[in-house]
Design a protein around this motif. Structure first.
Motif, PDB file in Angstrom:
ATOM      1  N   ASP A 212       0.866  -1.187   0.000  1.00  0.00           N
ATOM      2  CA  ASP A 212       0.000   0.000   0.000  1.00  0.00           C
ATOM      3  C   ASP A 212       0.902   1.236   0.000  1.00  0.00           C
ATOM      4  O   ASP A 212       1.917   1.249   0.686  1.00  0.00           O
ATOM      5  CB  ASP A 212      -0.832  -0.079   1.297  1.00  0.00           C
ATOM      6  CG  ASP A 212      -1.750   1.093   1.497  1.00  0.00           C
ATOM      7  OD1 ASP A 212      -1.879   1.927   0.594  1.00  0.00           O
ATOM      8  OD2 ASP A 212      -2.355   1.172   2.590  1.00  0.00           O
ATOM      9  N   ASN A 285      -6.012  -5.923  11.025  1.00  0.00           N
ATOM     10  CA  ASN A 285      -7.342  -5.462  10.661  1.00  0.00           C
ATOM     11  C   ASN A 285      -8.179  -6.711  10.442  1.00  0.00           C
ATOM     12  O   ASN A 285      -7.628  -7.778  10.146  1.00  0.00           O
ATOM     13  CB  ASN A 285      -7.314  -4.610   9.386  1.00  0.00           C
ATOM     14  CG  ASN A 285      -6.512  -3.332   9.571  1.00  0.00           C
ATOM     15  OD1 ASN A 285      -6.605  -2.681  10.613  1.00  0.00           O
ATOM     16  ND2 ASN A 285      -5.705  -2.989   8.599  1.00  0.00           N
ATOM     17  N   ARG A 287     -10.669  -7.224   8.216  1.00  0.00           N
ATOM     18  CA  ARG A 287     -11.422  -7.122   6.960  1.00  0.00           C
ATOM     19  C   ARG A 287     -10.403  -6.951   5.850  1.00  0.00           C
ATOM     20  O   ARG A 287      -9.209  -6.848   6.109  1.00  0.00           O
ATOM     21  CB  ARG A 287     -12.378  -5.924   7.028  1.00  0.00           C
ATOM     22  CG  ARG A 287     -11.805  -4.744   7.847  1.00  0.00           C
ATOM     23  CD  ARG A 287     -11.112  -3.719   7.078  1.00  0.00           C
ATOM     24  NE  ARG A 287     -10.377  -2.761   7.862  1.00  0.00           N
ATOM     25  CZ  ARG A 287      -9.332  -2.119   7.365  1.00  0.00           C
ATOM     26  NH1 ARG A 287      -8.869  -2.396   6.166  1.00  0.00           N
ATOM     27  NH2 ARG A 287      -8.693  -1.228   8.082  1.00  0.00           N
ATOM     28  N   PRO A 291      -6.420   0.266  -0.356  1.00  0.00           N
ATOM     29  CA  PRO A 291      -6.690  -0.285  -1.693  1.00  0.00           C
ATOM     30  C   PRO A 291      -6.131  -1.682  -1.979  1.00  0.00           C
ATOM     31  O   PRO A 291      -6.128  -2.082  -3.157  1.00  0.00           O
ATOM     32  CB  PRO A 291      -5.992   0.743  -2.594  1.00  0.00           C
ATOM     33  CG  PRO A 291      -4.814   1.213  -1.802  1.00  0.00           C
ATOM     34  CD  PRO A 291      -5.207   1.138  -0.355  1.00  0.00           C
ATOM     35  N   GLU A 292      -5.718  -2.452  -0.988  1.00  0.00           N
ATOM     36  CA  GLU A 292      -5.144  -3.775  -1.282  1.00  0.00           C
ATOM     37  C   GLU A 292      -6.108  -4.656  -2.088  1.00  0.00           C
ATOM     38  O   GLU A 292      -5.698  -5.367  -3.017  1.00  0.00           O
ATOM     39  CB  GLU A 292      -4.779  -4.501   0.023  1.00  0.00           C
ATOM     40  CG  GLU A 292      -3.514  -4.001   0.706  1.00  0.00           C
ATOM     41  CD  GLU A 292      -3.749  -2.829   1.641  1.00  0.00           C
ATOM     42  OE1 GLU A 292      -4.818  -2.192   1.569  1.00  0.00           O
ATOM     43  OE2 GLU A 292      -2.856  -2.552   2.457  1.00  0.00           O
TER      44      GLU A 292
HETATM   45  N1  GLY Z   1      -4.677  -0.161   3.417  1.00  0.00           N
HETATM   46  C1  GLY Z   1      -4.785  -0.143   4.807  1.00  0.00           C
HETATM   47  C2  GLY Z   1      -6.100  -0.525   5.325  1.00  0.00           C
HETATM   48  O1  GLY Z   1      -6.975  -0.969   4.605  1.00  0.00           O
HETATM   49  O2  GLY Z   1      -6.305  -0.397   6.532  1.00  0.00           O
END
Ligand code: GLY
Ligand code: AMP
Length: 414
Positions: A212, A285, A287, A291-292
């Motif tokens: 990212d 995280n 979820r 933008p991954e």
């Molecule tokens: N790209 C970081 C996030 O979705 O938290």
């Protein structure tokens, strides 16, 4: 199957795009969605945080599966409520979602299970923070414990930065309840990588890695954003790193999950720092990333609905995942003023004819025209046999898209 996706960002458009390709999906709804999801699904005027309304909609409309995009409804317990009503939902329940809902919860989990991460302490007042900081060397990182929409992290390089962070957190109480507890961390040096893993309650199945680009300007300058672009695979994550990540991070997480009273089913997003001492966890995280997702899902050849069902049923296997070897570069276009503000209502042109995948985020359509409607407006995702080819294709398409005040980075993937 009737499927409902909760959320309205680029991540949710990418999830909707992928789910719409599944032969299992007969009807697709997105709540609330954006102008991009409207093209491939039915947008609903439903707030994902209004859990009772979501449950009622699913019961009234015989929704078979709910896919939760963002973290806030997961932390609020939307999956618990849906399951209690017999509705299948993809994402962890509230107890496990605390891995993202509370930094303290997640640091304690890592400590209990010997998962490499930055050393830390927890403080509840400015005085306690000062006491802890006496023994620490700069830089340090201060983090609001609770959900702060990606804005609760302070990287403090100087004493002045520390004073400003403490003022924000404890005097101005910028994050309210979410900032009552603060985690102070050692600063880790290295390269960042994102690894999104399916977890079926027992095992972790990492998707292809991603990188990212968080800062607004080229060469990683300027303030942090929600993400200005992404590349998958992450060019830094070599096979050697991946083996270390499996052994030192994924394996202890699986053992940790087995030992906890709660169960983790859904996506675990592991933010990693590849350091001189091996891979370490920056954050969890619960979820998919944004933008991954816009870079990873275009490379997934398997049926996403099948993977989601197998996750819920606890029946995933490594062989369920088929990947495209191509590289995917996703470039985000943000509106004028982002990340401090955003500009709405600017006409967007060139999306239809740009020639590559476009995932919408802050967009709105009116009378067949497309307008900006938020900070991050859309992302172009392009696949190429090499990083250079994917890069060329993504930027050629992005240059064909125009709106007033458009901000992009020129170095995504580089
Ligand atoms: N790209 C970081 C996030 O979705 O938290
Ligand atoms: P987080 O939301 O915890 O991932 O933090 C947001 C960003 O802050 C990360 O992507 C890193 O760039 C940076 N960061 C967080 N914690 C640390 C740390 N302990 N050392 C260095 N950088 C960090």
């Amino acid at each position: 199957m009737k499927i409902l996706i909760l959320g309205n960002g680029g991540r949710e458009h990418a999830i909707a795009w992928k789910i719409a390709q599944s032969p299992k999906c007969t009807r697709l709804q997105v709540a609330p969605g954006n102008a991009g999801t409207k093209e491939i699904a039915e947008n609903l005027a439903l707030d994902p945080m209004d859990v009772s309304a979501v449950v009622k909609h699913c019961k009234d409309n015989q929704v078979d599966l709910v896919v939760v995009g963002p973290e806030a409804p997961l932390v609020a317990g939307v999956v618990d409520r849906l399951e209690a009503e017999g509705i299948r939902a993809f994402g962890p329940k509230q107890a496990a979602a605390e891995l993202e809902g509370s930094k303290s919860f997640s640091k304690r989990f890592m400590e209990r299970h010997f998962i490499p991460t930055a050393g830390y302490s927890e403080v509840a007042s400015q005085a306690e923070a000062r006491e802890q900081l006496k023994d620490m060397q700069l830089p340090v990182v201060l983090k609001a414990d609770g959900l702060a929409a990606g804005k609760g992290v302070y990287i403090c390089l100087t004493e002045a930065d520390v004073a400003e962070a403490l003022d924000d957190l404890f005097v101005k109480e910028r994050f309210g309840e979410a900032g009552k507890l603060v985690v102070i961390e050692e600063f880790m040096e290295g390269t960042e990588a994102s690894l999104l893993c399916f977890c079926d309650g027992k095992h972790l199945y990492p998707m292809e890695s991603a990188k990212d680009h968080k800062r607004i300007f080229d060469h990683d300058l300027g303030p942090n954003t929600g993400g200005m672009g992404c590349v998958s695979p992450n060019p830094e994550v070599t096979d050697r790193w991946m083996k270390m990540i499996e052994r030192e991070i994924l394996f202890p997480i699986e053992l940790g999950f087995a030992a906890e009273p709660w169960e983790f089913k859904g996506i675990l997003f592991i933010g990693l720092m590849l350091t001189g001492d091996g891979p370490k966890v920056l954050e969890f995280n619960v979820r998919m990333g944004d933008p991954e997702t816009q870079s990873v899902l275009p490379r997934l050849k398997s049926d996403l609905v099948e993977l989601i069902e197998k996750t819920i049923d606890g029946k995933l296997r490594k062989s369920d995942f088929k990947w495209d070897r191509k590289v995917c570069v996703s470039v985000v276009a943000a509106s004028k003023g982002y990340p401090l503000t955003s500009t709405k209502g600017c006409l967007i042109e060139g999306v239809e004819s740009c020639g590559e995948l476009v995932f919408h985020a802050g967009t709105k359509s009116e009378d067949g025209k497309l307008f900006t409607n938020g900070g991050r407006v859309l992302a172009v995702s392009a696949l190429g046999s090499t990083l250079d080819k994917a890069y060329e294709k993504a930027y050629k398409a992005m240059d064909a898209i125009q709106f007033e005040g458009k901000q992009i980075r020129r170095d995504i993937g580089k």
